[in-house]
Motif scaffolding. Structure first.
Motif, PDB file in Angstrom:
ATOM      1  N   ASN A  99      14.056 -10.401  11.000  1.00 49.18           N
ATOM      2  CA  ASN A  99      14.218 -10.327  12.448  1.00 49.18           C
ATOM      3  C   ASN A  99      13.540  -9.108  13.063  1.00 49.18           C
ATOM      4  OD1 ASN A  99      15.950  -8.381  11.503  1.00 49.18           O
ATOM      5  ND2 ASN A  99      17.750  -9.101  12.618  1.00 49.18           N
ATOM      6  N   LEU A 100      12.808  -8.343  12.240  1.00 42.32           N
ATOM      7  CA  LEU A 100      11.974  -7.261  12.754  1.00 42.32           C
ATOM      8  C   LEU A 100      10.499  -7.547  12.528  1.00 42.32           C
ATOM      9  CD1 LEU A 100      13.997  -4.060  11.783  1.00 42.32           C
ATOM     10  CD2 LEU A 100      13.835  -5.190  13.997  1.00 42.32           C
ATOM     11  N   GLY A 101      10.162  -8.789  12.194  1.00 45.17           N
ATOM     12  CA  GLY A 101       8.764  -9.160  12.039  1.00 45.17           C
ATOM     13  C   GLY A 101       8.373  -9.579  10.640  1.00 45.17           C
ATOM     14  N   GLY A 102       9.284  -9.400   9.676  1.00 47.53           N
ATOM     15  CA  GLY A 102       8.989  -9.808   8.312  1.00 47.53           C
ATOM     16  C   GLY A 102       8.529  -8.654   7.446  1.00 47.53           C
ATOM     17  N   ASN A 103       8.307  -8.960   6.162  1.00 46.54           N
ATOM     18  CA  ASN A 103       7.900  -7.923   5.204  1.00 46.54           C
ATOM     19  C   ASN A 103       6.571  -7.284   5.597  1.00 46.54           C
ATOM     20  OD1 ASN A 103       8.874 -10.176   2.571  1.00 46.54           O
ATOM     21  ND2 ASN A 103      10.146  -8.684   3.610  1.00 46.54           N
ATOM     22  N   GLN A 104       6.444  -6.015   5.233  1.00 51.22           N
ATOM     23  CA  GLN A 104       5.152  -5.347   5.252  1.00 51.22           C
ATOM     24  C   GLN A 104       4.552  -5.431   3.855  1.00 51.22           C
ATOM     25  OE1 GLN A 104       5.647  -1.658   8.195  1.00 51.22           O
ATOM     26  NE2 GLN A 104       7.146  -1.639   6.551  1.00 51.22           N
ATOM     27  N   LEU A 105       3.246  -5.357   3.751  1.00 49.07           N
ATOM     28  CA  LEU A 105       2.589  -5.249   2.458  1.00 49.07           C
ATOM     29  C   LEU A 105       2.265  -3.789   2.210  1.00 49.07           C
ATOM     30  CD1 LEU A 105       0.264  -8.393   2.403  1.00 49.07           C
ATOM     31  CD2 LEU A 105       2.385  -8.000   1.124  1.00 49.07           C
ATOM     32  N   VAL A 106       2.769  -3.268   1.085  1.00 40.76           N
ATOM     33  CA  VAL A 106       2.617  -1.861   0.746  1.00 40.76           C
ATOM     34  C   VAL A 106       1.981  -1.748  -0.640  1.00 40.76           C
ATOM     35  CG1 VAL A 106       4.595  -1.224   2.170  1.00 40.76           C
ATOM     36  CG2 VAL A 106       4.941  -1.720  -0.239  1.00 40.76           C
ATOM     37  N   TYR A 107       1.673  -0.524  -1.046  1.00 45.79           N
ATOM     38  CA  TYR A 107       1.041  -0.355  -2.371  1.00 45.79           C
ATOM     39  C   TYR A 107       1.402   0.985  -2.972  1.00 45.79           C
ATOM     40  CZ  TYR A 107      -2.566   2.772  -0.422  1.00 45.79           C
ATOM     41  OH  TYR A 107      -3.236   3.822   0.170  1.00 45.79           O
ATOM     42  N   ALA A 108       1.214   1.043  -4.306  1.00 43.09           N
ATOM     43  CA  ALA A 108       1.416   2.267  -5.077  1.00 43.09           C
ATOM     44  C   ALA A 108       0.228   2.447  -6.016  1.00 43.09           C
ATOM     45  CB  ALA A 108       2.720   2.193  -5.867  1.00 43.09           C
ATOM     46  N   MET A 109       0.007   3.672  -6.476  1.00 40.42           N
ATOM     47  CA  MET A 109      -1.115   3.970  -7.363  1.00 40.42           C
ATOM     48  C   MET A 109      -0.616   4.659  -8.618  1.00 40.42           C
ATOM     49  SD  MET A 109      -3.874   5.309  -4.497  1.00 40.42           S
ATOM     50  CE  MET A 109      -5.113   5.774  -5.719  1.00 40.42           C
ATOM     51  N   SER A 110      -1.418   4.554  -9.708  1.00 40.42           N
ATOM     52  CA  SER A 110      -1.042   5.171 -10.977  1.00 40.42           C
ATOM     53  C   SER A 110      -2.285   5.396 -11.824  1.00 40.42           C
ATOM     54  CB  SER A 110      -0.056   4.278 -11.730  1.00 40.42           C
ATOM     55  OG  SER A 110       0.278   4.835 -12.994  1.00 40.42           O
ATOM     56  N   PRO A 113      -1.550   1.534 -16.292  1.00 41.29           N
ATOM     57  CA  PRO A 113      -1.219   0.195 -15.790  1.00 41.29           C
ATOM     58  C   PRO A 113       0.266  -0.129 -15.759  1.00 41.29           C
ATOM     59  CG  PRO A 113      -2.240   0.078 -17.969  1.00 41.29           C
ATOM     60  CD  PRO A 113      -2.414   1.471 -17.482  1.00 41.29           C
ATOM     61  N   LEU A 114       1.101   0.662 -16.465  1.00 43.74           N
ATOM     62  CA  LEU A 114       2.548   0.449 -16.442  1.00 43.74           C
ATOM     63  C   LEU A 114       3.289   1.605 -15.761  1.00 43.74           C
ATOM     64  CD1 LEU A 114       3.073  -1.059 -20.010  1.00 43.74           C
ATOM     65  CD2 LEU A 114       3.047  -2.272 -17.818  1.00 43.74           C
ATOM     66  N   GLY A 115       2.537   2.419 -15.002  1.00 42.53           N
ATOM     67  CA  GLY A 115       3.145   3.499 -14.252  1.00 42.53           C
ATOM     68  C   GLY A 115       3.397   4.730 -15.101  1.00 42.53           C
ATOM     69  N   PRO A 116       4.129   5.707 -14.538  1.00 41.40           N
ATOM     70  CA  PRO A 116       4.873   5.644 -13.274  1.00 41.40           C
ATOM     71  C   PRO A 116       3.951   5.554 -12.061  1.00 41.40           C
ATOM     72  CG  PRO A 116       4.858   7.888 -14.131  1.00 41.40           C
ATOM     73  CD  PRO A 116       4.259   7.026 -15.201  1.00 41.40           C
ATOM     74  N   TRP A 117       4.484   4.962 -10.983  1.00 37.16           N
ATOM     75  CA  TRP A 117       3.705   4.680  -9.794  1.00 37.16           C
ATOM     76  C   TRP A 117       4.052   5.662  -8.675  1.00 37.16           C
ATOM     77  CZ3 TRP A 117       0.029   0.904 -10.183  1.00 37.16           C
ATOM     78  CH2 TRP A 117       0.132   0.031 -11.273  1.00 37.16           C
ATOM     79  N   LYS A 118       3.101   5.875  -7.776  1.00 33.89           N
ATOM     80  CA  LYS A 118       3.309   6.718  -6.601  1.00 33.89           C
ATOM     81  C   LYS A 118       3.136   5.871  -5.356  1.00 33.89           C
ATOM     82  CE  LYS A 118       1.612  10.761  -4.114  1.00 33.89           C
ATOM     83  NZ  LYS A 118       0.579  11.838  -4.063  1.00 33.89           N
ATOM     84  N   HIS A 119       4.186   5.792  -4.555  1.00 30.57           N
ATOM     85  CA  HIS A 119       4.138   5.020  -3.309  1.00 30.57           C
ATOM     86  C   HIS A 119       3.096   5.617  -2.363  1.00 30.57           C
ATOM     87  CE1 HIS A 119       5.551   2.625   0.065  1.00 30.57           C
ATOM     88  NE2 HIS A 119       5.668   3.730   0.779  1.00 30.57           N
ATOM     89  N   CYS A 120       2.262   4.743  -1.761  1.00 31.84           N
ATOM     90  CA  CYS A 120       1.177   5.206  -0.895  1.00 31.84           C
ATOM     91  C   CYS A 120       1.245   4.645   0.523  1.00 31.84           C
ATOM     92  CB  CYS A 120      -0.177   4.856  -1.504  1.00 31.84           C
ATOM     93  SG  CYS A 120      -0.525   5.711  -3.054  1.00 31.84           S
ATOM     94  N   GLY A 121       2.195   3.767   0.817  1.00 36.39           N
ATOM     95  CA  GLY A 121       2.366   3.325   2.194  1.00 36.39           C
ATOM     96  C   GLY A 121       1.943   1.893   2.455  1.00 36.39           C
ATOM     97  N   VAL A 122       1.862   1.572   3.743  1.00 34.59           N
ATOM     98  CA  VAL A 122       1.581   0.213   4.226  1.00 34.59           C
ATOM     99  C   VAL A 122       0.076  -0.024   4.294  1.00 34.59           C
ATOM    100  CG1 VAL A 122       1.815  -1.342   6.217  1.00 34.59           C
ATOM    101  CG2 VAL A 122       3.715   0.140   5.558  1.00 34.59           C
ATOM    102  N   TYR A 123      -0.359  -1.195   3.834  1.00 34.90           N
ATOM    103  CA  TYR A 123      -1.756  -1.565   4.050  1.00 34.90           C
ATOM    104  C   TYR A 123      -1.893  -2.813   4.914  1.00 34.90           C
ATOM    105  CZ  TYR A 123      -1.803  -5.379   0.555  1.00 34.90           C
ATOM    106  OH  TYR A 123      -1.576  -6.549  -0.143  1.00 34.90           O
ATOM    107  N   MET A 124      -0.776  -3.472   5.223  1.00 35.31           N
ATOM    108  CA  MET A 124      -0.821  -4.598   6.151  1.00 35.31           C
ATOM    109  C   MET A 124       0.501  -4.690   6.904  1.00 35.31           C
ATOM    110  SD  MET A 124      -1.877  -8.599   5.564  1.00 35.31           S
ATOM    111  CE  MET A 124      -3.451  -8.085   4.871  1.00 35.31           C
ATOM    112  N   HIS A 125       0.398  -4.776   8.226  1.00 36.21           N
ATOM    113  CA  HIS A 125       1.585  -4.838   9.073  1.00 36.21           C
ATOM    114  C   HIS A 125       2.252  -6.210   8.969  1.00 36.21           C
ATOM    115  CE1 HIS A 125       0.604  -0.975  10.610  1.00 36.21           C
ATOM    116  NE2 HIS A 125      -0.455  -1.359  11.292  1.00 36.21           N
TER     117      HIS A 125
END
Length: 438
Positions: A99-110, A113-125
């Motif tokens: 009800n706020l527009g749906g999921n955002q698409l976000v990403y993490a980097m490492s 290939p199995l992490g640990p991962w670092k959250h990097c934010g939204v890439y698609m609204h």
């Protein structure tokens, strides 16, 4: 989960086997590293992703133990892994509400290939409907983001596949996919707390259907009418929308009585039949969880104001989306928000005229200590005033309609703390009392 193989990428698949050891999860993704090592990733239940190696010679078997990975922020589902310039990228959807527009698409980097991962934010609204799933792939030297929308169906579970080019910043981070078009005339209108900016409805972004606007195919293309001297968008039906780029110049405290550090957005609308409603979004996120109802009689224009909208400096876009009925839109204006009663006054929206210690003149708030100002904090996504001491106070100016009101204060005080509350008009103090936290 099962593995099926075929010599044809779109037909004749045969089940090869069941992958034992994968927990009860969904949305499997397979990634093959440069050395030929395959990996499998899954997700589900609004929790972080799981990952493990697959045996190189038999992808129906794990090469190790499937384990949850770490470092994600707000992981919902839909993992996708790819590699760019030696870095591993995990994209996924977050838990941004429907009800706020749906999921955002976000990403993490490492680096692994199995992490640990670092959250990097939204890439698609958000796209305006429920879930968002996506993937990023390279094709003929260019990178593309694939995702789905529900423009055609208007229903989140009936999805259409879309794709757009995606670019990387010099440091390897992803740029937000610009799927909202470009401002009409080449320059976004400037938004400031010191002025009112009016955007005519017909001046929506360039970019065409699915970017600047969406009109259902059965309704034809978007309609612009002129009637009684007004030019407006007409007959916007259910789940049809338009987008407008804006350039926000300032936010935060605003030192003029009754005005806050937020914005008010006003829409001039009318309806061609009763029962109309719409939603307003900033960068795909609805500013209100509920639909905004149009109450005027048919063919009568009505201004509807939405208060206390936070806009951060920089480029954004406004999306006006019809949700019910048959609506017309004449214009949208943006100005500094004014506290109004009945309504909610946020604690952090105190009058900000400062406090002059040397001259002893009172402003609208008392400094908590002589070396620090008002403390504004956030806890569990609730922004509030904190760290008050005995004798500290804040003023809130507001406009009020005549009537009798109940005043509720949402506060927390330790050790049976108490605070005072007074209400003053231009003619003097009308109420003053001591309140205890219950």
């Amino acid at each position: 989960m099962f593995v099926a193989t075929s010599k044809d990428p779109a037909a004749d698949f045969k089940v090869k086997g069941f992958i034992e050891g994968i927990p009860s999860t969904i949305d499997p993704c397979v990634f093959v590293d440069d050395d030929g090592q395959p990996y499998i990733y899954t997700s589900g239940a609004g929790k972080g992703g799981w990952g493990c190696k697959l045996k190189k010679d038999d992808w129906s078997k794990l090469d190790g133990e499937m384990k949850p990975m770490s470092g994600f922020v707000d992981f919902h589902e839909a993992p996708w892994v790819f590699k760019y310039k030696g870095k591993y990228y995990m994209t996924h959807s977050d838990n941004h509400r429907s009800n706020l527009g749906g999921n955002q698409l976000v990403y993490a980097m490492s680096d692994n290939p199995l992490g640990p991962w670092k959250h990097c934010g939204v890439y698609m609204h958000p796209h305006g409907e429920e879930t968002a799933h996506g993937s990023i792939v390279q094709f003929k030297g260019k990178w593309y983001a694939f995702y789905h929308t529900a423009n055609y169906s208007g229903t989140g579970s009936l999805r259409s596949v879309c794709f757009d080019a995606i670019d990387f910043n010099p440091d390897g981070t992803l740029q937000v996919v610009r799927n909202w078009g470009t401002p009409k005339g080449g320059k976004s209108p400037e938004i400031s707390l010191t002025k009112t900016t009016k955007i005519e409805a017909e001046d929506f972004n360039n970019g065409g259907s699915h970017y600047a606007y969406y009109k259902r195919p059965a309704e034809g293309d978007i309609k612009i009418e002129t009637k009684n001297g007004a030019t407006f968008l007409s007959h916007m039906k259910r789940k049809e929308w338009v987008r407008y780029s804006i350039d926000v110049k300032e936010t935060g405290r605003y030192a003029i009585t009754k005005k806050t550090g937020r914005y008010a957005i006003t829409c001039m609308v009318s309806q061609n039949r009763s029962g109309g409603s719409f939603q307003l979004a900033i960068d795909g996120t609805f500013v209100r969880a509920d639909k905004i109802k149009v109450n005027s009689a048919t063919d009568k224009w009505e201004t509807i104001e939405i208060l206390n909208i936070e806009l951060q400096p920089g480029e954004h876009y406004i999306e006006w989306r019809s949700q019910d009925g048959d609506l017309n839109l004449d214009w949208i204006s943006i100005a500094a928000s004014v506290n109004k009663v009945p309504g909610i006054i946020e604690a952090e929206d105190y009058d900000d005229n400062g406090y002059k210690f040397k001259s002893g003149q009172m402003g609208s708030h008392k400094k908590y200590r002589r070396d620090q100002g008002v403390a504004i904090s956030a806890s569990k996504n609730i922004i509030h005033i904190s760290n008050t001491s005995n004798g500290d106070w804040l003023n809130y100016s507001f406009d009020a309609e005549a009537g009798t009101y109940d005043i509720k204060v949402y506060a927390a005080t330790p050790k049976n703390g108490r605070f005072s509350l007074s209400l003053q008009t231009e003619n003097g103090i009308r109420y003053k009392g001591i309140c205890r936290h219950s």
